[in-house]
Design a protein around this motif. Structure first.
Motif, PDB file in Angstrom:
ATOM      1  N   PRO A  84      51.790  43.575  80.921  1.00 55.60           N
ATOM      2  CA  PRO A  84      53.732  43.789  81.167  1.00 55.60           C
ATOM      3  C   PRO A  84      53.985  44.234  81.664  1.00 55.60           C
ATOM      4  O   PRO A  84      53.506  45.797  81.192  1.00 55.60           O
ATOM      5  N   TYR A  85      55.209  45.219  83.035  1.00 50.51           N
ATOM      6  CA  TYR A  85      54.863  45.905  83.764  1.00 50.51           C
ATOM      7  C   TYR A  85      56.960  46.032  83.233  1.00 50.51           C
ATOM      8  O   TYR A  85      57.191  44.781  83.336  1.00 50.51           O
ATOM      9  N   LEU A  86      57.329  47.101  84.039  1.00 52.56           N
ATOM     10  CA  LEU A  86      58.197  46.707  85.261  1.00 52.56           C
ATOM     11  C   LEU A  86      59.245  46.289  85.837  1.00 52.56           C
ATOM     12  O   LEU A  86      58.016  47.789  86.913  1.00 52.56           O
ATOM     13  N   MET A  87      59.821  45.675  86.460  1.00 53.55           N
ATOM     14  CA  MET A  87      60.108  45.464  88.083  1.00 53.55           C
ATOM     15  C   MET A  87      61.550  45.841  87.833  1.00 53.55           C
ATOM     16  O   MET A  87      62.444  45.579  87.240  1.00 53.55           O
ATOM     17  N   LYS A  88      61.655  47.010  89.005  1.00 51.38           N
ATOM     18  CA  LYS A  88      63.257  47.333  89.811  1.00 51.38           C
ATOM     19  C   LYS A  88      63.441  46.903  90.864  1.00 51.38           C
ATOM     20  O   LYS A  88      62.402  47.324  91.641  1.00 51.38           O
ATOM     21  N   ILE A  89      64.106  45.617  90.944  1.00 56.05           N
ATOM     22  CA  ILE A  89      64.483  45.360  92.296  1.00 56.05           C
ATOM     23  C   ILE A  89      66.117  45.111  92.811  1.00 56.05           C
ATOM     24  O   ILE A  89      66.815  45.240  91.531  1.00 56.05           O
ATOM     25  N   GLY A  90      66.676  46.665  93.711  1.00 50.41           N
ATOM     26  CA  GLY A  90      68.112  46.420  93.696  1.00 50.41           C
ATOM     27  C   GLY A  90      67.796  48.309  92.557  1.00 50.41           C
ATOM     28  O   GLY A  90      67.840  48.457  91.936  1.00 50.41           O
ATOM     29  N   CYS A  91      69.315  47.307  91.597  1.00 52.94           N
ATOM     30  CA  CYS A  91      69.935  48.357  90.205  1.00 52.94           C
ATOM     31  C   CYS A  91      69.426  47.084  89.748  1.00 52.94           C
ATOM     32  O   CYS A  91      69.794  47.823  87.761  1.00 52.94           O
ATOM     33  N   ARG A  92      68.568  46.485  89.661  1.00 55.87           N
ATOM     34  CA  ARG A  92      67.787  45.751  88.512  1.00 55.87           C
ATOM     35  C   ARG A  92      66.858  46.093  87.893  1.00 55.87           C
ATOM     36  O   ARG A  92      66.305  45.821  88.849  1.00 55.87           O
ATOM     37  N   THR A  93      66.366  45.943  86.709  1.00 60.34           N
ATOM     38  CA  THR A  93      65.815  46.336  86.085  1.00 60.34           C
ATOM     39  C   THR A  93      65.201  45.204  85.153  1.00 60.34           C
ATOM     40  O   THR A  93      66.065  44.609  83.300  1.00 60.34           O
ATOM     41  N   VAL A  94      63.825  44.015  85.266  1.00 60.19           N
ATOM     42  CA  VAL A  94      63.194  43.226  84.235  1.00 60.19           C
ATOM     43  C   VAL A  94      62.019  43.925  83.161  1.00 60.19           C
ATOM     44  O   VAL A  94      61.516  44.152  84.385  1.00 60.19           O
ATOM     45  N   SER A  95      61.554  42.915  82.664  1.00 59.01           N
ATOM     46  CA  SER A  95      60.337  42.495  82.616  1.00 59.01           C
ATOM     47  C   SER A  95      58.967  41.899  83.274  1.00 59.01           C
ATOM     48  O   SER A  95      60.341  40.836  83.390  1.00 59.01           O
ATOM     49  N   MET A  96      58.180  42.040  83.891  1.00 60.94           N
ATOM     50  CA  MET A  96      56.971  40.863  84.681  1.00 60.94           C
ATOM     51  C   MET A  96      55.764  40.813  84.170  1.00 60.94           C
ATOM     52  O   MET A  96      55.380  41.854  83.657  1.00 60.94           O
ATOM     53  N   SER A  97      55.289  40.182  84.809  1.00 62.60           N
ATOM     54  CA  SER A  97      53.384  40.030  84.025  1.00 62.60           C
ATOM     55  C   SER A  97      52.953  39.372  85.708  1.00 62.60           C
ATOM     56  O   SER A  97      53.747  38.216  86.809  1.00 62.60           O
ATOM     57  N   CYS A  98      52.114  39.487  86.113  1.00 62.81           N
ATOM     58  CA  CYS A  98      50.964  39.079  87.187  1.00 62.81           C
ATOM     59  C   CYS A  98      50.898  38.799  86.402  1.00 62.81           C
ATOM     60  O   CYS A  98      49.770  38.254  85.598  1.00 62.81           O
ATOM     61  N   GLY A 148      45.475  48.681  96.662  1.00 64.42           N
ATOM     62  CA  GLY A 148      44.762  47.473  96.333  1.00 64.42           C
ATOM     63  C   GLY A 148      45.834  46.656  97.444  1.00 64.42           C
ATOM     64  O   GLY A 148      46.749  47.170  96.560  1.00 64.42           O
ATOM     65  N   ILE A 149      45.825  45.731  98.348  1.00 62.90           N
ATOM     66  CA  ILE A 149      46.744  44.601  98.028  1.00 62.90           C
ATOM     67  C   ILE A 149      46.594  43.067  98.021  1.00 62.90           C
ATOM     68  O   ILE A 149      45.538  43.124  98.113  1.00 62.90           O
ATOM     69  N   GLY A 150      47.465  42.706  98.001  1.00 61.64           N
ATOM     70  CA  GLY A 150      47.086  41.431  96.982  1.00 61.64           C
ATOM     71  C   GLY A 150      48.302  40.440  96.590  1.00 61.64           C
ATOM     72  O   GLY A 150      49.340  40.868  96.904  1.00 61.64           O
ATOM     73  N   VAL A 151      47.778  38.915  96.755  1.00 62.21           N
ATOM     74  CA  VAL A 151      48.901  38.028  96.361  1.00 62.21           C
ATOM     75  C   VAL A 151      48.839  37.363  95.198  1.00 62.21           C
ATOM     76  O   VAL A 151      47.909  37.413  94.924  1.00 62.21           O
ATOM     77  N   CYS A 152      50.624  38.136  94.772  1.00 61.55           N
ATOM     78  CA  CYS A 152      49.972  36.806  93.087  1.00 61.55           C
ATOM     79  C   CYS A 152      51.536  36.315  92.692  1.00 61.55           C
ATOM     80  O   CYS A 152      52.349  35.896  93.258  1.00 61.55           O
ATOM     81  N   ASN A 153      51.214  35.205  91.914  1.00 59.47           N
ATOM     82  CA  ASN A 153      52.609  34.876  91.449  1.00 59.47           C
ATOM     83  C   ASN A 153      52.897  35.641  89.741  1.00 59.47           C
ATOM     84  O   ASN A 153      52.368  36.294  89.499  1.00 59.47           O
ATOM     85  N   LEU A 154      54.366  36.213  90.259  1.00 55.82           N
ATOM     86  CA  LEU A 154      55.246  37.058  88.883  1.00 55.82           C
ATOM     87  C   LEU A 154      55.707  36.113  88.608  1.00 55.82           C
ATOM     88  O   LEU A 154      56.331  35.348  88.831  1.00 55.82           O
ATOM     89  N   HIS A 155      55.775  36.332  87.035  1.00 57.45           N
ATOM     90  CA  HIS A 155      56.798  35.695  86.083  1.00 57.45           C
ATOM     91  C   HIS A 155      57.582  36.787  85.371  1.00 57.45           C
ATOM     92  O   HIS A 155      57.376  37.893  84.869  1.00 57.45           O
ATOM     93  N   LEU A 156      58.802  36.736  84.998  1.00 50.20           N
ATOM     94  CA  LEU A 156      59.637  38.058  85.049  1.00 50.20           C
ATOM     95  C   LEU A 156      60.578  36.731  83.880  1.00 50.20           C
ATOM     96  O   LEU A 156      60.728  35.707  83.471  1.00 50.20           O
ATOM     97  N   ASP A 157      61.066  37.743  82.431  1.00 53.89           N
ATOM     98  CA  ASP A 157      61.666  37.628  81.478  1.00 53.89           C
ATOM     99  C   ASP A 157      62.891  36.913  81.506  1.00 53.89           C
ATOM    100  O   ASP A 157      63.816  36.258  80.922  1.00 53.89           O
ATOM    101  N   ARG A 158      63.333  36.871  83.104  1.00 54.81           N
ATOM    102  CA  ARG A 158      64.465  36.339  83.272  1.00 54.81           C
ATOM    103  C   ARG A 158      64.960  36.173  84.670  1.00 54.81           C
ATOM    104  O   ARG A 158      64.345  36.923  85.247  1.00 54.81           O
ATOM    105  N   PRO A 159      65.851  35.417  84.658  1.00 53.96           N
ATOM    106  CA  PRO A 159      66.544  34.988  86.233  1.00 53.96           C
ATOM    107  C   PRO A 159      66.379  36.251  87.428  1.00 53.96           C
ATOM    108  O   PRO A 159      68.065  36.618  86.753  1.00 53.96           O
TER     109      PRO A 159
END
Length: 630
Positions: free
Chosen positions: A351-365, A389-400
């Protein structure tokens, strides 16, 4: 004095208005080590008269101190501000400088060339409209040239200047210039870069920097500054895009005013327009717009504004306001491109935190699809991403979340990744698209829920999570606890690490990535058993704090007890009931926790069992008492 000030201010007004109305171009310089990036920027600052007398004087002193020949100035010193940079002659951090000409204002970021500082280059490129990629005419295209060009393409910079520098060291050879230009254009086509201007330069000598050089009569194109002054800006595309306002702050100075503040990331909105708030989907109408000069009729891209709405609806920081008939998409699963920026590798399932714009959510690859070889552009199989490293992955967030594809909008499609425990920024990413199943898979409401199961069993379901080194006594104590709960009529189930690896997790090994996935799966199973009303005992080494915290969050507040079965490595190795430590010491068992793989002990466990001073029976009694007291 007042009259004098009024006269002074009135004289300045036309100048200030002229400066305010100039277009701003943000650009970066990047390339391999010692290609002359800092020298190029320093020369631009010097030639555009952007230096004060004291700066120029200090530059002369510093140049002589560092042994520059004759009266030559070392222009790199104007940008390399860190002492370590000056001592080593390299750029480490991103340096930002402002300068202006009669036609345009500029903010330039000088980014590092060393591979280990690639993450700093990503930071500098994130807001740039144009990239100046330097190539040493003696060296040609190098690995870092390709890496930085690929990152430029990934980060959405479409305008590139290829500055083929140090041409004076190859006798201003037209053949050398044209060969490098042909090689670069061939590579650039593969990564989607098409708007390219190649310029032959000597940043040190000033050739083709501000004026056409007599040393390159065969070159008929613009000088570097001419191109920077006249290149069309990308901002026009964002002005024409659909309206987006990420909400930074809800302004409520009194009961009669509620405003929603933020910078307009794209498009425009006017008073009377219907808007939609995302991800909730609520709609309203803009009743007023406030900008820096007061009330205004329209908010444009790039402006900081406050909107008030006709209706009282629930909006908070991190929400996105869009036009009702052109909303952003909403999803919680994505395909994304990641750039990893930390020494610790990216581990799928962690589990990591994703900060997108002004919103922070929990995410995992969820899974890493591939990593990219920046030299060959091949897609290579990989389980983790290492530094740079640069890669492509599927991300899952804990909320939309509301989003746009990064290719359409950097502000609503770009994000950073933050480590939960250290709060370090460990990666950056670009959303490509939402996974279709994110829109088609919904949580099914169930009538017989956790509370109903718990009531039928006459108990409060809990997760008892036993963690510690192999041989610490986790399974022994967990088994005793379950027996005691069984005699008390409690409904339990014990998930043991070795037993689970015979079935559910039989496909996993013992690498860090596999250990993370091992705990992720067990955490999900334990949560399902919690929903079934069971007291679930989990006995796993679970060496990493991040995954134990993930298990606690899944269980919910008050439903999780972390039990640290503490045995020093020497004691655990002395017990060695399965002979595993002996195998690990002989090198027959790789990635064994405590030997060649780390164990991160709990910082504040709910129950601490010191097995040097407490028997398994006593520990089990204490755990049962603590559970029943909840």
């Amino acid at each position: 004095m007042s009259a004098l000030n009024d006269t002074f201010n009135s004289d300045l007004t036309p100048y200030l208005e002229q400066q305010q109305n100039k277009q701003l171009l943000r650009f970066i310089t990047c390339g391999s080590v010692d290609d002359g990036k800092s020298t190029l920027i320093g020369r631009l600052l010097y030639e555009s008269k952007a230096l004060f007398e004291d700066q120029l004087g200090q530059l002369e002193v510093d140049s002589k101190k560092l042994g520059t020949q004759g009266d030559e100035l070392d222009f790199a010193l104007l940008v390399d501000g860190l002492s370590a940079e000056r001592e080593q002659g390299i750029t480490i951090d991103v340096a930002y400088r402002f300068f202006a000409t009669d036609k345009r204002k500029f903010i330039v970021a000088d980014t590092p060339g060393h591979e280990q500082y690639t993450r700093n280059m990503v930071t500098g490129a994130s807001t740039a409209d144009l990239a100046v990629i330097l190539i040493d005419a003696r060296q040609g295209i190098l690995t870092q040239t390709r890496r930085h060009s690929y990152l430029v393409s990934l980060l959405g910079i479409r305008k590139v200047v290829v500055a083929i520098n140090k041409l004076d060291l190859v006798d201003y050879s037209q053949a050398v210039f044209e060969c490098i230009e042909a090689d670069y254009r061939a590579f650039a086509t593969q990564i989607g870069l098409h708007d390219i201007q190649c310029i032959p330069l000597s940043a040190l000598r000033g050739d083709n920097m501000l004026e056409a050089s007599p040393n390159t009569p065969w070159y008929q194109g613009p000088t570097l500054l001419q191109h920077l002054e006249n290149v069309p800006l990308e901002q026009a595309r964002q002005v024409e895009a659909a309206f987006r306002l990420p909400v930074q702050w809800v302004n409520r100075p009194n009961l009669d005013f509620r405003g929603y503040c933020g910078n307009v990331a794209a498009g425009s909105v006017s008073v009377g327009d219907r808007i939609r708030v995302l991800p909730s989907g609520q709609q309203s109408e803009v009743s007023a717009i406030f900008g820096s000069a007061g009330q205004q009729q329209t908010a444009l891209c790039g402006q900081a504004v406050t909107l008030t709405l006709k209706d009282e609806i629930d909006i908070s920081r991190g929400d996105l306001i869009a036009l009702a008939d052109a909303p952003a998409a909403v999803a919680d699963q994505f395909e994304a491109t990641l750039v990893w920026m930390d020494e610790e590798p990216m581990l799928p399932g962690r589990p990591y935190l994703m900060k997108i714009g002004c919103r922070t959510v929990s995410m995992s690859c969820a899974n890493l699809k591939h990593r990219v070889d920046v030299n060959s552009l091949e897609h290579l199989a990989a389980k983790t991403l290492e530094l740079n490293g640069i890669g492509v992955c599927n991300l899952h967030l804990d909320r939309p979340i509301a989003f746009d594809a990064y290719a359409d909008n950097r502000d609503t499609g770009g994000f950073i990744i933050i480590d939960r425990l250290s709060n370090r920024t460990v990666g950056a990413g670009m959303l490509r698209f939402a996974l279709r199943r994110a829109q088609n898979v919904h949580w099914q409401a169930i009538d017989v829920n956790r509370e109903a199961h718990a009531m039928l069993k006459g108990q409060s379901p809990r997760i008892l999570w036993f963690t510690g080194l192999s041989g610490a006594g986790k399974s022994t104590i967990a088994n005793l606890v379950e027996r005691k709960l069984y005699t008390l009529g409690r409904h339990t189930y014990l998930l043991d690490g070795d037993n689970v690896r015979h079935g559910l997790n039989r496909d996993l090994g013992f690498t860090e990535a596999d250990r993370v996935e091992n705990i992720r799966r067990v955490s999900e199973v334990a949560k399902l058993m919690l929903d079934a009303g069971l007291i679930t005992l989990v006995s796993f080494i679970s060496p990493f704090r991040a995954e134990r915290e993930m298990a606690r969050r899944l269980a919910g507040d008050g439903n999780f007890l972390e039990i640290f079965v503490d045995a020093p490595l020497a004691l655990a190795e002395q017990r060695d009931p399965k002979g595993l430590y002996q195998k690990a010491r002989r090198g027959e068992l790789k990635n064994f926790t405590g030997i060649d793989s780390p164990y991160e002990p709990p910082v504040a466990p709910d129950i601490h069992i010191d097995t040097r001073n407490e028997s398994a029976e006593t520990a089990a009694e204490r755990i049962v008492e603590a559970l029943l007291a909840l």
